[in-house]
Design an enzyme around this catalytic site. Structure first.
Site, PDB file in Angstrom:
ATOM      1  N   ASP A  73      58.416  12.168  20.003  1.00 48.32           N
ATOM      2  CA  ASP A  73      58.492  12.076  21.466  1.00 48.32           C
ATOM      3  C   ASP A  73      59.861  11.519  21.834  1.00 48.32           C
ATOM      4  O   ASP A  73      60.395  10.666  21.120  1.00 48.32           O
ATOM      5  CB  ASP A  73      57.381  11.115  21.956  1.00 48.32           C
ATOM      6  CG  ASP A  73      57.012  11.332  23.407  1.00 48.32           C
ATOM      7  OD1 ASP A  73      55.829  11.630  23.671  1.00 48.32           O
ATOM      8  OD2 ASP A  73      57.886  11.191  24.287  1.00 48.32           O
ATOM      9  N   THR A 131      47.150  25.691  30.275  1.00 42.12           N
ATOM     10  CA  THR A 131      46.721  25.195  31.585  1.00 42.12           C
ATOM     11  C   THR A 131      46.017  26.255  32.421  1.00 42.12           C
ATOM     12  O   THR A 131      46.278  27.459  32.285  1.00 42.12           O
ATOM     13  CB  THR A 131      47.951  24.694  32.380  1.00 42.12           C
ATOM     14  OG1 THR A 131      47.581  24.479  33.739  1.00 42.12           O
ATOM     15  CG2 THR A 131      49.074  25.706  32.377  1.00 42.12           C
ATOM     16  N   TYR A 136      55.804  26.694  36.497  1.00 44.18           N
ATOM     17  CA  TYR A 136      55.058  25.946  35.482  1.00 44.18           C
ATOM     18  C   TYR A 136      54.050  26.846  34.766  1.00 44.18           C
ATOM     19  O   TYR A 136      54.025  26.940  33.538  1.00 44.18           O
ATOM     20  CB  TYR A 136      54.348  24.746  36.130  1.00 44.18           C
ATOM     21  CG  TYR A 136      53.349  24.087  35.222  1.00 44.18           C
ATOM     22  CD1 TYR A 136      53.731  23.607  33.978  1.00 44.18           C
ATOM     23  CD2 TYR A 136      52.008  23.956  35.604  1.00 44.18           C
ATOM     24  CE1 TYR A 136      52.810  23.013  33.127  1.00 44.18           C
ATOM     25  CE2 TYR A 136      51.089  23.355  34.760  1.00 44.18           C
ATOM     26  CZ  TYR A 136      51.486  22.890  33.524  1.00 44.18           C
ATOM     27  OH  TYR A 136      50.577  22.311  32.683  1.00 44.18           O
ATOM     28  N   LYS A 158      54.015  28.288  30.600  1.00 40.53           N
ATOM     29  CA  LYS A 158      52.899  28.131  29.655  1.00 40.53           C
ATOM     30  C   LYS A 158      52.395  29.492  29.177  1.00 40.53           C
ATOM     31  O   LYS A 158      52.021  29.667  28.013  1.00 40.53           O
ATOM     32  CB  LYS A 158      51.764  27.340  30.319  1.00 40.53           C
ATOM     33  CG  LYS A 158      52.113  25.875  30.550  1.00 40.53           C
ATOM     34  CD  LYS A 158      52.104  25.120  29.228  1.00 40.53           C
ATOM     35  CE  LYS A 158      52.481  23.670  29.389  1.00 40.53           C
ATOM     36  NZ  LYS A 158      52.295  22.895  28.168  1.00 40.53           N
ATOM     37  N   ASN A 162      41.632  19.835  35.268  1.00 41.89           N
ATOM     38  CA  ASN A 162      42.318  18.607  35.707  1.00 41.89           C
ATOM     39  C   ASN A 162      41.989  17.421  34.799  1.00 41.89           C
ATOM     40  O   ASN A 162      40.896  16.851  34.901  1.00 41.89           O
ATOM     41  CB  ASN A 162      41.958  18.284  37.153  1.00 41.89           C
ATOM     42  CG  ASN A 162      42.642  19.229  38.129  1.00 41.89           C
ATOM     43  OD1 ASN A 162      42.479  20.445  38.041  1.00 41.89           O
ATOM     44  ND2 ASN A 162      43.425  18.685  39.033  1.00 41.89           N
ATOM     45  N   HIS A 202      49.300  12.702  40.987  1.00 41.14           N
ATOM     46  CA  HIS A 202      47.928  13.158  40.787  1.00 41.14           C
ATOM     47  C   HIS A 202      46.934  12.383  41.657  1.00 41.14           C
ATOM     48  O   HIS A 202      47.121  11.195  41.918  1.00 41.14           O
ATOM     49  CB  HIS A 202      47.549  13.039  39.311  1.00 41.14           C
ATOM     50  CG  HIS A 202      48.355  13.943  38.436  1.00 41.14           C
ATOM     51  ND1 HIS A 202      49.427  13.503  37.713  1.00 41.14           N
ATOM     52  CD2 HIS A 202      48.276  15.285  38.232  1.00 41.14           C
ATOM     53  CE1 HIS A 202      49.966  14.532  37.073  1.00 41.14           C
ATOM     54  NE2 HIS A 202      49.291  15.623  37.374  1.00 41.14           N
ATOM     55  N   LEU A 203      45.891  13.104  42.035  1.00 37.94           N
ATOM     56  CA  LEU A 203      44.977  12.570  43.036  1.00 37.94           C
ATOM     57  C   LEU A 203      44.322  11.247  42.637  1.00 37.94           C
ATOM     58  O   LEU A 203      44.392  10.269  43.389  1.00 37.94           O
ATOM     59  CB  LEU A 203      43.894  13.621  43.349  1.00 37.94           C
ATOM     60  CG  LEU A 203      42.864  13.190  44.380  1.00 37.94           C
ATOM     61  CD1 LEU A 203      43.507  12.945  45.732  1.00 37.94           C
ATOM     62  CD2 LEU A 203      41.759  14.243  44.503  1.00 37.94           C
ATOM     63  N   GLY A 207      51.172  26.047  47.104  1.00 35.08           N
ATOM     64  CA  GLY A 207      50.759  26.491  45.766  1.00 35.08           C
ATOM     65  C   GLY A 207      49.414  25.968  45.292  1.00 35.08           C
ATOM     66  O   GLY A 207      49.058  26.179  44.130  1.00 35.08           O
TER      67      GLY A 207
HETATM   68  N1  UDP Z   1      45.777  15.961  46.408  1.00 40.73           N
HETATM   69  C1  UDP Z   1      45.693  15.380  47.665  1.00 40.73           C
HETATM   70  N2  UDP Z   1      46.441  14.271  47.922  1.00 40.73           N
HETATM   71  C2  UDP Z   1      47.286  13.714  47.004  1.00 40.73           C
HETATM   72  C3  UDP Z   1      47.352  14.301  45.708  1.00 40.73           C
HETATM   73  C4  UDP Z   1      46.594  15.421  45.446  1.00 40.73           C
HETATM   74  O1  UDP Z   1      44.958  15.859  48.524  1.00 40.73           O
HETATM   75  O2  UDP Z   1      47.968  12.720  47.322  1.00 40.73           O
HETATM   76  C5  UDP Z   1      44.956  17.145  46.093  1.00 40.73           C
HETATM   77  C6  UDP Z   1      45.764  18.362  45.676  1.00 40.73           C
HETATM   78  O3  UDP Z   1      46.155  19.095  46.811  1.00 40.73           O
HETATM   79  C7  UDP Z   1      44.763  19.100  44.795  1.00 40.73           C
HETATM   80  C8  UDP Z   1      43.915  17.993  44.166  1.00 40.73           C
HETATM   81  O4  UDP Z   1      44.166  16.833  44.975  1.00 40.73           O
HETATM   82  O5  UDP Z   1      43.920  19.902  45.593  1.00 40.73           O
HETATM   83  C9  UDP Z   1      44.314  17.679  42.740  1.00 40.73           C
HETATM   84  O6  UDP Z   1      45.721  17.513  42.708  1.00 40.73           O
HETATM   85  P1  UDP Z   1      46.459  16.968  41.418  1.00 40.73           P
HETATM   86  O7  UDP Z   1      47.931  16.877  41.765  1.00 40.73           O
HETATM   87  O8  UDP Z   1      45.800  15.719  40.945  1.00 40.73           O
HETATM   88  O9  UDP Z   1      46.201  18.065  40.314  1.00 40.73           O
HETATM   89  P2  UDP Z   1      46.485  19.664  40.328  1.00 40.73           P
HETATM   90  O10 UDP Z   1      45.199  20.287  40.775  1.00 40.73           O
HETATM   91  O11 UDP Z   1      47.644  19.929  41.218  1.00 40.73           O
HETATM   92  O12 UDP Z   1      46.772  19.947  38.888  1.00 40.73           O
END
Ligand code: UDP
Length: 327
Positions: free
Chosen positions: A31, A116, A140, A144, A169, A188-189, A282
Site C-alpha cells: 500500500d 463494483t 469510475y 473497473k 454499498n 459516504h452516507l 450520476g
Molecule cells: N447521500 C446523501 N447525502 C450525503 C451522502 C450520500 O443523500 O451526504 C446519498 C447518495 O445520494 C446515495 C446514497 O446516499 O443515494 C449512498 O451514497 P454513498 O456516497 O454512501 O454511496 P454510493 O451509493 O454513491 O456508492
C-alpha cells in the site's frame, strides 16, 4: 497461502486482511498509504510501494513466495472520477495492468479483484443479477469494467484464476471496534450521518427526494464490510485456472437514504437534523443486488442482515475514533 493484499490498508482491504489472517493465511500488505492507514494493518506486515511499480512488485512477490493477490488499491468515488478521469484511468487501469504483468512475470496466477455495482450503470431493474448488461455511466465504473474485461482475456489466454467481486454499498466496521471507515474528505452516507451524531457536522443533506422510490430518496444495498471480507476468503478458496467468478456482493435488501438516517437516530439516540438538497449527479435511484450466485458458488451467507446492526458497528468505530486513525 502467501497472499499479497494490494491496498490492504484501506477500508475493505483492512477487513479482508484480518479475515485472511484469521483463516491462517500468511498476509503481506502492499500500500502507498495515499488513502490507506498504517493503523489499519497489523504491525510488521506492511510493504510501502506503488502499484504502478512493476519491478518492485515482482521483487516482493518473489521474495515472499506469493501464491495469490487481492487487489483493493483503487480510487472509488464517482464524482472525483468525473472531475479527474485521468487520475482514475491511470490508477485503476494502468497501474492494475502493471500489477497483472508483474504477477505473470512472478508466476502468480490467482487474483481477487474489487469490482463494483458501478459497472452496471443505471440498470433499471431490481434486484440486479450478474447477467445484467454492464453499461457504466461514469469513469469510475468504466475503469473497473476495463479490468474485468482484461481479466476474462487473461484467464482465457494465460490461465489466470480470478474472481471479480462486485460490491454494492460497503458499510459498517469490524465489531471489535479497532478498524473502520476513515476517508478524508468523507463522502459516504453512513459516516456522514454519524458525524452529525458526533457533533462534527450540523446536519446531513439528503441528495434528492423526488426519485421513483417508496419515500423518494435513493435506495442502496448496504453490505457489511466483514461480510465482504468473508466473500473474499471464500472466493480465494474456489479459484480455478482459466476461470473467472464474477459475483455480486449485497444483501438483496434495499434501504433508502431516509431509512439510513432513521437507523442512525435509533442507534445513536441523536436527533440528527436532515435537510433536502438537489440530486447528486450520476446517482441511480435504486441499486440492490441479486446475490444468489455468490451464495451458490461460494456458500456465502451474509451475517449482518439488519441495517441497525450494520450501523451499530459503524457507530462503535466512529464514536471511539472521532478523528479516525491516528496517522
Ligand atoms: N447521500 C446523501 N447525502 C450525503 C451522502 C450520500 O443523500 O451526504 C446519498 C447518495 O445520494 C446515495 C446514497 O446516499 O443515494 C449512498 O451514497 P454513498 O456516497 O454512501 O454511496 P454510493 O451509493 O454513491 O456508492
Amino acid at each position: 497461502m502467501n497472499i499479497l493484499v494490494v491496498g490492504g490498508a484501506g477500508y475493505v482491504g483492512s477487513h479482508a486482511v484480518r479475515r485472511l489472517i484469521g483463516a491462517g493465511h500468511c498476509v503481506w500488505i502492499y500500500d502507498n498509504l495515499s488513502r490507506g492507514h498504517r493503523g489499519a494493518v497489523p504491525e510488521g506486515r506492511l510493504i510501502e510501494g506503488e502499484v504502478a511499480d512493476g519491478p518492485r512488485l515482482i521483487e516482493v512477490m518473489k521474495e515472499h513466495r506469493i501464491d495469490a493477490v487481492m487487489h483493493f488499491a483503487a480510487y472509488a468515488l464517482v464524482n472525483e472520477s468525473v472531475v479527474d478521469p485521468a487520475m482514475y484511468y491511470r490508477n485503476n487501469v494502468i497501474a492494475t495492468l502493471e500489477l497483472l504483468d508483474a504477477m505473470r512475470q512472478a508466476k502468480v496466477e490467482r487474483f481477487v479483484f474489487s469490482s463494483t455495482t458501478a459497472t452496471y450503470g443505471e440498470p433499471g431493474l431490481s434486484p440486479i443479477p450478474e447477467t445484467t448488461p454492464q453499461q457504466p455511466i461514469n469513469p469510475y465504473g468504466f475503469t473497473k469494467l476495463v479490468i474485468e474485461r482484461a481479466l476474462a482475456d487473461y484467464a482465457a489466454a494465460y490461465g489466470f484464476a480470478y474472481a471479480a467481486l462486485r460490491y454494492f454499498n460497503a458499510a459498517g466496521a469490524d465489531p471489535a471496534g479497532d478498524i473502520g471507515e476513515d476517508h478524508d474528505p468523507e463522502s459516504h452516507l453512513i459516516p456522514i450521518v454519524l458525524q452529525v451524531a458526533l457533533g462534527q457536522r450540523e446536519q446531513v443533506t439528503i441528495f434528492g427526494e423526488d426519485y421513483p422510490t417508496a419515500d423518494g430518496t435513493c435506495v442502496r444495498d448496504y453490505i457489511h464490510v466483514c461480510d465482504l471480507a468473508d466473500a473474499h476468503l471464500l472466493a480465494l478458496e474456489r479459484l480455478q485456472p482459466g476461470r473467472g467468478l464474477c459475483l455480486n456482493l449485497g444483501t438483496g435488501r434495499g434501504t433508502s437514504v431516509r431509512e439510513i438516517i432513521e437507523s442512525c437516530r435509533r442507534v445513536t439516540g441523536h436527533p440528527i437534523p436532515a435537510s433536502i438538497g438537489p440530486r447528486r449527479a450520476g446517482d441511480p435511484p435504486e441499486l440492490v443486488a441479486d446475490s444468489r450466485r455468490a451464495k451458490e458458488e461460494l456458500g456465502w451467507v451474509p451475517q449482518f442482515t439488519e441495517v441497525d446492526e450494520i450501523v451499530s458497528t459503524a457507530w462503535r468505530w466512529h464514536r471511539d475514533h472521532p478523528r479516525g486513525y491516528p496517522n
